[in-house]
Design a protein around this motif. Structure first.
Motif, PDB file in Angstrom:
ATOM      1  N   ALA A   1       0.810  -1.224   0.000  1.00  0.00           N
ATOM      2  CA  ALA A   1       0.000   0.000   0.000  1.00  0.00           C
ATOM      3  C   ALA A   1       0.841   1.271   0.000  1.00  0.00           C
ATOM      4  O   ALA A   1       0.560   2.206  -0.764  1.00  0.00           O
ATOM      5  CB  ALA A   1      -0.938  -0.024   1.203  1.00  0.00           C
TER       6      ALA A   1
ATOM      7  N   GLN B   1      -6.434   2.664  -4.268  1.00  0.00           N
ATOM      8  CA  GLN B   1      -5.788   3.945  -4.013  1.00  0.00           C
ATOM      9  C   GLN B   1      -6.156   4.986  -5.073  1.00  0.00           C
ATOM     10  O   GLN B   1      -6.139   6.186  -4.801  1.00  0.00           O
ATOM     11  CB  GLN B   1      -4.276   3.749  -3.921  1.00  0.00           C
TER      12      GLN B   1
ATOM     13  N   GLN C   1      -9.178   6.392  -3.609  1.00  0.00           N
ATOM     14  CA  GLN C   1      -8.941   7.184  -2.397  1.00  0.00           C
ATOM     15  C   GLN C   1      -8.191   8.479  -2.698  1.00  0.00           C
ATOM     16  O   GLN C   1      -8.504   9.531  -2.144  1.00  0.00           O
ATOM     17  CB  GLN C   1      -8.150   6.350  -1.395  1.00  0.00           C
TER      18      GLN C   1
ATOM     19  N   PRO D   1      -9.848   0.322   4.530  1.00  0.00           N
ATOM     20  CA  PRO D   1      -9.248   1.168   5.575  1.00  0.00           C
ATOM     21  C   PRO D   1     -10.287   1.561   6.619  1.00  0.00           C
ATOM     22  O   PRO D   1     -11.440   1.809   6.286  1.00  0.00           O
ATOM     23  CB  PRO D   1      -8.781   2.407   4.812  1.00  0.00           C
ATOM     24  N   TRP D   2      -9.876   1.595   7.881  1.00  0.00           N
ATOM     25  CA  TRP D   2     -10.811   2.067   8.900  1.00  0.00           C
ATOM     26  C   TRP D   2     -10.710   3.580   9.082  1.00  0.00           C
ATOM     27  O   TRP D   2     -11.515   4.183   9.778  1.00  0.00           O
ATOM     28  CB  TRP D   2     -10.629   1.321  10.230  1.00  0.00           C
TER      29      TRP D   2
ATOM     30  N   PRO E   1     -10.983   6.323   6.468  1.00  0.00           N
ATOM     31  CA  PRO E   1     -11.167   6.535   5.034  1.00  0.00           C
ATOM     32  C   PRO E   1     -10.655   7.904   4.572  1.00  0.00           C
ATOM     33  O   PRO E   1     -10.364   8.780   5.385  1.00  0.00           O
ATOM     34  CB  PRO E   1     -12.682   6.435   4.872  1.00  0.00           C
TER      35      PRO E   1
ATOM     36  N   GLN F   1      -3.123   8.971   1.998  1.00  0.00           N
ATOM     37  CA  GLN F   1      -4.281   8.292   2.591  1.00  0.00           C
ATOM     38  C   GLN F   1      -4.287   8.529   4.103  1.00  0.00           C
ATOM     39  O   GLN F   1      -3.234   8.419   4.755  1.00  0.00           O
ATOM     40  CB  GLN F   1      -4.190   6.795   2.353  1.00  0.00           C
TER      41      GLN F   1
ATOM     42  N   GLN G   1      -5.352   6.618   6.279  1.00  0.00           N
ATOM     43  CA  GLN G   1      -4.940   5.384   6.963  1.00  0.00           C
ATOM     44  C   GLN G   1      -3.425   5.356   7.174  1.00  0.00           C
ATOM     45  O   GLN G   1      -2.933   4.915   8.211  1.00  0.00           O
ATOM     46  CB  GLN G   1      -5.381   4.175   6.127  1.00  0.00           C
TER      47      GLN G   1
ATOM     48  N   TYR H   1      -1.724  -1.101   9.198  1.00  0.00           N
ATOM     49  CA  TYR H   1      -1.254  -1.211   7.812  1.00  0.00           C
ATOM     50  C   TYR H   1      -2.033  -2.209   6.964  1.00  0.00           C
ATOM     51  O   TYR H   1      -2.113  -2.032   5.745  1.00  0.00           O
ATOM     52  CB  TYR H   1       0.238  -1.578   7.796  1.00  0.00           C
TER      53      TYR H   1
ATOM     54  N   PRO I   1      -5.338  -2.744   6.852  1.00  0.00           N
ATOM     55  CA  PRO I   1      -6.471  -2.076   6.180  1.00  0.00           C
ATOM     56  C   PRO I   1      -5.948  -1.136   5.087  1.00  0.00           C
ATOM     57  O   PRO I   1      -5.051  -0.329   5.337  1.00  0.00           O
ATOM     58  CB  PRO I   1      -7.149  -1.293   7.309  1.00  0.00           C
ATOM     59  N   GLY I   2      -6.518  -1.281   3.910  1.00  0.00           N
ATOM     60  CA  GLY I   2      -6.013  -0.510   2.772  1.00  0.00           C
ATOM     61  C   GLY I   2      -4.937  -1.284   2.031  1.00  0.00           C
ATOM     62  O   GLY I   2      -4.300  -0.749   1.125  1.00  0.00           O
ATOM     63  N   ASN I   3      -4.723  -2.525   2.432  1.00  0.00           N
ATOM     64  CA  ASN I   3      -3.688  -3.340   1.826  1.00  0.00           C
ATOM     65  C   ASN I   3      -4.285  -4.711   1.504  1.00  0.00           C
ATOM     66  O   ASN I   3      -5.390  -5.019   1.924  1.00  0.00           O
ATOM     67  CB  ASN I   3      -2.529  -3.502   2.809  1.00  0.00           C
TER      68      ASN I   3
END
Lengths: 459, 285
Positions: free
Chosen positions: A254, A287, A290, B118-119, B121, B132, B134, B201, B203-205
């Motif tokens: 990420a 992403q 986002q 992601p928690w 956002p 981001q 996150q 890490y 979350p969003g991954n």
């Protein structure tokens, strides 16, 4: 308790835990496709074994490609058998399918698994014809075993040109290979280039902006190198400038993708072309949503072809344009009925391996009927008659074999051969076929107009 | 370019610090090379992923933290302690444990990639760069945890015991410190840090059965660079590696394809000129 006793106890504990877990694994239903078991769906119960035509499926059977290939072949097998099978010399024959796992989608590829699977499916399972292959490196190794056995091999997953080049270079040995799906890598790159050229004109007309800046983001893997160089070389000929070209390590996560999108946006890219087959696609897509870089994303994102992608990315794939072999649209009269039947049977959309194996079963059945033989060598001239003037109307398109036993890419009039579609994830998780301006396929298959991201396009 | 390197390098460094701190701590205390360190990340991520539909993220995160601490305590007592006299035994048993967890999630889950939303956002703009939210949470959380762990080790009784054992286990034992308890505490603390790395890490991954090895490699690299067993070395090393990686991404003559090579070159150079690592102590033979 002395040290030695403690060590023995530790070893015993590990054995107990491993044995316990092993027992649970054995009691669980097997994951993926049943291996080494012959299935004859739709065949009459009393069909003698000698009247079963055994088709072997070789693929990574615990992964989506193999599961898809198995599902497509199984469904076609059932339909063919329910329709009466094939008749040779006045006697009815029915199809059976059997699978072996090549484990070829594993990150650490072990070629011996593929060759062992090929040997087993031919020598122990009794397969008479083979369908499958996904990863070129693996298929290159185990196709040799199939060729040694002078057995038809229908490729339904690997796009590398070399398989069909082999047919041209050494016909006697490799004539048994026929690619059903996908189109080859060169045609794939060419289709992508033509679509980007069309998109350039479309965006210029719709936005009123001068669209000239393109970014390429690709996995740093062998299969993307040629395509990256191809885009770098040819996009300028269409008046497009490659303002950023990122080749990222396949393990990028990420934090890395955040930097890539920042670089792309900083470069002012208006179109971003991904060339991605692995998990990086998920991060690229999420992403994108986002960080909202001001560009439209259009290219190859293999995971984006899956119907689960909307859920996997929590809807972040909206606006992403992905290249896909087929969706529910009228490429041929068989496409929509077969799509609906697959969805009804399995509760999920077919991936390209499923569509390819489905078509391969039908092509084989037609060839056996026409040739009145089960001998692979004798079936080759029958299959070679399936050409541009006499295509096989399949699920994926009208399939026509070239001299190289590759599929013909393109369309002539209303006849759509093997073409890729450019599709877009749109609101609500539906995937629509977009116009290619006639550059790749006719507008008769288009189901919706391109929708641009609301955060705009870089000036 | 400088702004990007600072911001994204800090993000990378924050992640590496969380991963490497615990790994270095366990090595420093007991000389234990815990090759299941990455597997702790893996199993925590999957426990959270599997339980989110049941409990939501917050409860799942707590469940994940408790589970990984329990696994660490079990690992310490049942697997490491009996084999502690032989370094190779510990390496083998933790290596086996890492494989076990990889296969475990594969069989009880699936071999596919999954994404955890992601928690935190959305994104924020820092120095003109979109980041981001996150990842900002990761940076803040990592810095806070590094401070808390440093205070814990320096100010609490058990923390002082950890320092004592890391300096001289035999002497610490002679003055009545329970070295087994200290090792277990270190391993649980290490697992807790890994657990928080997951919370910030994952979350969003994406997650997949093989990801543990990557995080083990990252922790291992930073620990070698910073100095085996040196907590300050791990923290400083993590951020230097983070900035080096990001600089590689942005430097025009390099690019992301070199981002995995440059840190390895940095480690090789460090081993050649200072084998004990950045802040590691030279051992007296």
């Amino acid at each position: 308790m002395d040290t030695r006793t403690k060590q023995m106890l530790a070893v015993l504990l590990v054995i107990v835990v491993v044995a316990g877990v092993g027992v649970v694994f054995i009691m669980l239903p097997p994951a993926g496709v049943p291996i080494g078991q012959l299935f004859t769906p739709g065949a009459p119960a009393n069909t003698p074994a000698e009247n079963i035509i055994i088709v072997g499926i070789l693929d990574p059977m615990t992964d989506i490609q193999g599961i898809g290939a198995w599902q497509g072949a199984y469904m076609a097998c059932e339909e063919l058998n329910l329709a009466g099978g094939v008749t040779v010399d006045g006697e009815d024959y029915y199809f059976g399918v059997i699978a072996e796992d090549t484990s070829e989608s594993e990150a650490s590829l072990d070629l011996t698994k593929g060759t062992a699977a090929a040997t087993k499916i031919i020598e122990e399972d009794g397969a008479q014809f083979i369908i499958g292959g996904f990863r070129s490196e693996a298929l290159l190794a185990y196709q040799e075993i199939v060729m040694d056995n002078e057995m038809l091999l229908f490729g339904t997953g690997a796009s590398t040109d070399i398989f069909c080049q082999n047919v041209l270079d050494n016909y006697d040995r490799y004539k048994y290979f026929f690619r059903v799906i996908p189109i080859n890598s060169t045609s794939l790159a060419s289709s992508l280039l033509r679509y980007i050229a069309y998109l350039d004109g479309y965006l210029t007309a719709v936005t009123g902006q001068n669209i000239t800046k393109v970014a390429v983001i690709r996995e740093d893997l062998t299969w993307t190198e040629g395509m990256g160089a191809f885009l770098d070389g040819y996009l300028p000929l269409y008046g497009l400038e490659v303002v950023e070209h990122i080749a990222y390590p396949i393990t990028a996560d990420a934090a890395a993708f955040a930097t890539y999108w920042q670089q792309i946006d900083d470069a002012g890219a208006q179109i971003t072309v991904p060339v991605i087959s692995a998990q990086g696609g998920i991060l690229m897509t999420t992403q994108y949503q986002q960080l909202q870089p001001k560009c439209i994303m259009a290219g190859i994102d293999v995971m984006g072809q899956l119907d689960t992608y909307w859920t996997q990315t929590a809807g972040a794939c909206q606006y992403e344009v992905v290249l896909q072999s087929t969706i529910r649209t009228n490429k041929t009269t068989r496409t929509i009925p077969a799509w609906d039947a697959f969805l009804a049977k399995y509760g999920q959309e077919p991936i390209y391996n499923a569509i390819g194996s489905y078509d391969a079963m039908y092509i084989l059945a037609q060839a056996i009927e026409d040739g009145q033989t089960f001998n692979s060598t004798e079936l080759i001239p029958v299959l070679e008659e399936i050409d541009v003037n006499n295509p096989f109307e399949g699920f994926a398109g009208n399939i026509a074999f070239l001299d190289s036993h590759d599929v013909f890419e393109g369309y002539i009039g209303d006849t759509i051969y093997s073409v890729v579609l450019f599709t877009q994830w749109q609101a609500g998780g539906v995937k629509e076929a977009l116009s290619s301006g006639g550059y790749i396929y006719p507008d008769s298959v288009v189901t919706a107009q391109l929708v641009l991201p609301p955060w705009g396009i870089n000036p | 370019m400088i702004e990007e390197v600072i911001i994204f390098g800090t993000v990378q460094g924050a992640l590496l610090a969380l991963l490497a701190l615990g790994f270095s701590l366990v090595y420093g205390v007991g000389g234990v090379l815990n090759l299941a360190h990455g597997a702790f990340y893996l199993i925590t991520a999957y426990i959270i992923f599997w339980t989110i539909p049941l409990f939501g993220f917050t409860v799942s995160a707590i469940v994940g933290l408790i589970a990984v601490m329990g696994i660490a305590a079990f690992t310490s007592l049942a697997l490491i302690k009996p084999l502690q006299d032989t370094h190779i035994g510990v390496v083998l048993v933790t290596f086996a444990l890492a494989f076990f967890f990889e296969q475990f999630v594969k069989y009880f889950g699936d071999p596919l990639y999954h994404y955890i939303a992601p928690w935190v956002p959305g994104f924020i703009t820092l120095l003109g760069i979109n980041l981001q939210a996150q990842l900002l949470a990761l940076v803040i959380g990592s810095i806070a945890l590094v401070i808390v762990v440093t205070l814990f080790i320096n100010k609490t009784k058990i923390g002082k015991s950890i320092r004592a054992v890391s300096q001289d286990a035999e002497a610490a034992s002679l003055v009545g410190i329970n070295t087994d308890l200290v090792l277990m505490t270190s391993l649980v603390l290490s697992a807790l840090l890994v657990g928080f790395a997951v919370i910030f890490y994952a979350p969003g991954n994406y997650i997949a059965p093989h990801i543990g090895w990557r995080y083990l490699l990252l922790a291992f690299s930073v620990t070698i660079f910073g100095g085996m067993g040196s907590i300050p070395g791990s923290i400083v090393g993590a951020f230097i590696m983070g900035y080096a990686t990001t600089f590689t991404d942005y430097f025009p003559m390099l690019g992301p394809e070199y981002s995995q090579l440059i840190p390895i070159v940095v480690i090789l150079v460090m081993l050649l000129i200072r084998p004990q690592g950045l802040l590691g102590k030279e051992e007296v033979q």
